[in-house]
Design a protein around this motif. Structure first.
Motif, PDB file in Angstrom:
ATOM      1  N   ARG A  33     -30.471-109.666  25.214  1.00 19.62           N
ATOM      2  CA  ARG A  33     -29.824-110.939  24.890  1.00 19.62           C
ATOM      3  C   ARG A  33     -28.308-110.781  24.814  1.00 19.62           C
ATOM      4  N   LEU A  34     -27.863-109.675  24.247  1.00 24.07           N
ATOM      5  CA  LEU A  34     -26.423-109.416  24.151  1.00 24.07           C
ATOM      6  C   LEU A  34     -25.817-109.259  25.547  1.00 24.07           C
ATOM      7  N   ARG A  35     -26.493-108.535  26.415  1.00 27.01           N
ATOM      8  CA  ARG A  35     -26.014-108.359  27.789  1.00 27.01           C
ATOM      9  C   ARG A  35     -25.934-109.710  28.507  1.00 27.01           C
ATOM     10  N   LYS A  36     -26.959-110.548  28.338  1.00 29.47           N
ATOM     11  CA  LYS A  36     -26.967-111.866  28.967  1.00 29.47           C
ATOM     12  C   LYS A  36     -25.852-112.746  28.411  1.00 29.47           C
ATOM     13  N   MET A  37     -25.624-112.691  27.114  1.00 35.33           N
ATOM     14  CA  MET A  37     -24.540-113.480  26.513  1.00 35.33           C
ATOM     15  C   MET A  37     -23.186-113.045  27.055  1.00 35.33           C
ATOM     16  N   CYS A  38     -22.981-111.754  27.207  1.00 29.99           N
ATOM     17  CA  CYS A  38     -21.714-111.247  27.748  1.00 29.99           C
ATOM     18  C   CYS A  38     -21.521-111.680  29.195  1.00 29.99           C
ATOM     19  N   LYS A  39     -22.579-111.584  29.991  1.00 30.31           N
ATOM     20  CA  LYS A  39     -22.484-112.019  31.382  1.00 30.31           C
ATOM     21  C   LYS A  39     -22.196-113.513  31.470  1.00 30.31           C
ATOM     22  N   ASP A  40     -22.893-114.312  30.660  1.00 28.61           N
ATOM     23  CA  ASP A  40     -22.654-115.757  30.659  1.00 28.61           C
ATOM     24  C   ASP A  40     -21.211-116.066  30.262  1.00 28.61           C
ATOM     25  N   HIS A  41     -20.719-115.372  29.260  1.00 32.91           N
ATOM     26  CA  HIS A  41     -19.339-115.587  28.819  1.00 32.91           C
ATOM     27  C   HIS A  41     -18.364-115.241  29.939  1.00 32.91           C
ATOM     28  N   TYR A  42     -18.588-114.134  30.601  1.00 36.81           N
ATOM     29  CA  TYR A  42     -17.722-113.722  31.702  1.00 36.81           C
ATOM     30  C   TYR A  42     -17.714-114.763  32.822  1.00 36.81           C
ATOM     31  N   TYR A  43     -18.902-115.206  33.238  1.00 39.53           N
ATOM     32  CA  TYR A  43     -18.979-116.165  34.341  1.00 39.53           C
ATOM     33  C   TYR A  43     -18.403-117.532  33.949  1.00 39.53           C
ATOM     34  N   ASN A  44     -18.585-117.930  32.696  1.00 37.62           N
ATOM     35  CA  ASN A  44     -17.986-119.190  32.245  1.00 37.62           C
ATOM     36  C   ASN A  44     -16.468-119.115  32.261  1.00 37.62           C
ATOM     37  N   LYS A  45     -15.903-118.015  31.777  1.00 34.89           N
ATOM     38  CA  LYS A  45     -14.443-117.855  31.779  1.00 34.89           C
ATOM     39  C   LYS A  45     -13.908-117.795  33.206  1.00 34.89           C
ATOM     40  N   ARG A  46     -14.632-117.135  34.085  1.00 30.71           N
ATOM     41  CA  ARG A  46     -14.195-117.056  35.482  1.00 30.71           C
ATOM     42  C   ARG A  46     -14.225-118.441  36.132  1.00 30.71           C
ATOM     43  N   ALA A  47     -15.248-119.222  35.843  1.00 28.19           N
ATOM     44  CA  ALA A  47     -15.338-120.576  36.392  1.00 28.19           C
ATOM     45  C   ALA A  47     -14.227-121.462  35.839  1.00 28.19           C
ATOM     46  N   LEU A  48     -13.906-121.288  34.561  1.00 32.19           N
ATOM     47  CA  LEU A  48     -12.814-122.072  33.975  1.00 32.19           C
ATOM     48  C   LEU A  48     -11.482-121.758  34.630  1.00 32.19           C
ATOM     49  N   SER A  49     -11.254-120.490  34.908  1.00 28.93           N
ATOM     50  CA  SER A  49      -9.963-120.115  35.487  1.00 28.93           C
ATOM     51  C   SER A  49      -9.823-120.599  36.932  1.00 28.93           C
ATOM     52  N   SER A  50     -10.933-120.792  37.625  1.00 29.85           N
ATOM     53  CA  SER A  50     -10.855-121.233  39.015  1.00 29.85           C
ATOM     54  C   SER A  50     -10.946-122.756  39.153  1.00 29.85           C
ATOM     55  N   ARG A  51     -11.123-123.467  38.026  1.00 29.81           N
ATOM     56  CA  ARG A  51     -11.260-124.922  38.066  1.00 29.81           C
ATOM     57  C   ARG A  51      -9.901-125.581  38.292  1.00 29.81           C
ATOM     58  N   ASP A  52      -9.919-126.697  38.991  1.00 28.68           N
ATOM     59  CA  ASP A  52      -8.726-127.490  39.243  1.00 28.68           C
ATOM     60  C   ASP A  52      -8.144-127.973  37.901  1.00 28.68           C
ATOM     61  N   PRO A  53      -6.822-127.810  37.667  1.00 28.19           N
ATOM     62  CA  PRO A  53      -6.233-128.209  36.377  1.00 28.19           C
ATOM     63  C   PRO A  53      -6.414-129.687  36.042  1.00 28.19           C
ATOM     64  N   THR A  54      -6.375-130.571  37.034  1.00 26.45           N
ATOM     65  CA  THR A  54      -6.554-131.996  36.736  1.00 26.45           C
ATOM     66  C   THR A  54      -7.988-132.282  36.299  1.00 26.45           C
ATOM     67  N   LYS A  55      -8.943-131.581  36.920  1.00 28.74           N
ATOM     68  CA  LYS A  55     -10.336-131.748  36.514  1.00 28.74           C
ATOM     69  C   LYS A  55     -10.534-131.217  35.096  1.00 28.74           C
ATOM     70  N   GLN A  56      -9.897-130.093  34.797  1.00 28.51           N
ATOM     71  CA  GLN A  56     -10.003-129.527  33.456  1.00 28.51           C
ATOM     72  C   GLN A  56      -9.369-130.452  32.422  1.00 28.51           C
ATOM     73  N   ASP A  57      -8.262-131.102  32.769  1.00 22.10           N
ATOM     74  CA  ASP A  57      -7.639-132.064  31.854  1.00 22.10           C
ATOM     75  C   ASP A  57      -8.581-133.222  31.562  1.00 22.10           C
ATOM     76  N   THR A  58      -9.281-133.693  32.574  1.00 26.96           N
ATOM     77  CA  THR A  58     -10.249-134.777  32.398  1.00 26.96           C
ATOM     78  C   THR A  58     -11.380-134.343  31.482  1.00 26.96           C
ATOM     79  N   ILE A  59     -11.874-133.144  31.683  1.00 27.65           N
ATOM     80  CA  ILE A  59     -12.951-132.612  30.838  1.00 27.65           C
ATOM     81  C   ILE A  59     -12.466-132.458  29.405  1.00 27.65           C
ATOM     82  N   ASN A  60     -11.256-131.926  29.230  1.00 26.05           N
ATOM     83  CA  ASN A  60     -10.700-131.747  27.886  1.00 26.05           C
ATOM     84  C   ASN A  60     -10.529-133.091  27.175  1.00 26.05           C
TER      85      ASN A  60
END
Length: 166
Positions: A21-48
């Motif tokens: 479970r810890l390994r899966k949580m770390c992988k999920d966290h990594y992939y979520n952060k990577r997806a956030l960094s590659s997201r379009d800033p205007t789309k992220q502003d809308t989500i925020n």
């Protein structure tokens, strides 16, 4: 970070499946952060913006529910008891159009459903007043948030009690 995770793995070794479970949580966290960094800033502003509005609404509803629990007897004298809790649901409350972080610099525009009766509006305003009186305002905070109220046409919800509809 790696040492801290290895420490957790050793500390909770007796918990079944903890390492997986810890390994899966770390992988999920990594992939979520990577997806956030590659997201379009205007789309992220809308989500925020959408998240800020939702969080503000949920926080306000939690305060109103607390006030209803504390002052239910005094509110029952002025308002019908049928459906008080029902009105404190996300789909029946007003939306806020503004999303500024600092409401003192610009007023909040409240989009009030047009189907809601004056009695239901007075009930929610009374809960707001009770919350405002009971809350502790810090010196740097405004004493009251400026609001502008606009009516919004929405379909009348049948499950609402009679005293909440126009």
């Amino acid at each position: 970070m790696r040492l801290a995770l290895l420490g957790y793995k050793e500390e909770f070794a007796d918990v079944p499946g903890f390492a997986q479970r810890l390994r899966k949580m770390c992988k999920d966290h990594y992939y979520n952060k990577r997806a956030l960094s590659s997201r379009d800033p205007t789309k992220q502003d809308t989500i925020n913006r959408r998240n800020r509005r939702r969080n503000r609404k949920e926080k306000k509803l939690a305060h109103l529910r607390t006030m209803l629990d504390r002052h239910k007897r005094s509110l029952e004298e002025d308002f019908s008891t049928a459906g008080m809790e029902m009105l404190l649901n996300r789909k029946y409350t007003s939306d806020e159009e503004s999303d500024d972080e600092d409401p003192m610099t610009s007023p909040i525009s409240v989009l009030r459903p047009s189907y809601r009766s004056d009695n239901a509006n007075r009930f929610l305003e009374r809960l707001d007043e009770l919350y405002f009186v009971s809350s502790h305002i810090r010196r740097h905070q405004s004493t009251r948030i400026l609001r502008s109220v606009m009516l919004v046409e929405r379909a009348v919800l049948e499950e609402l009690p009679w005293w909440m509809k126009k």
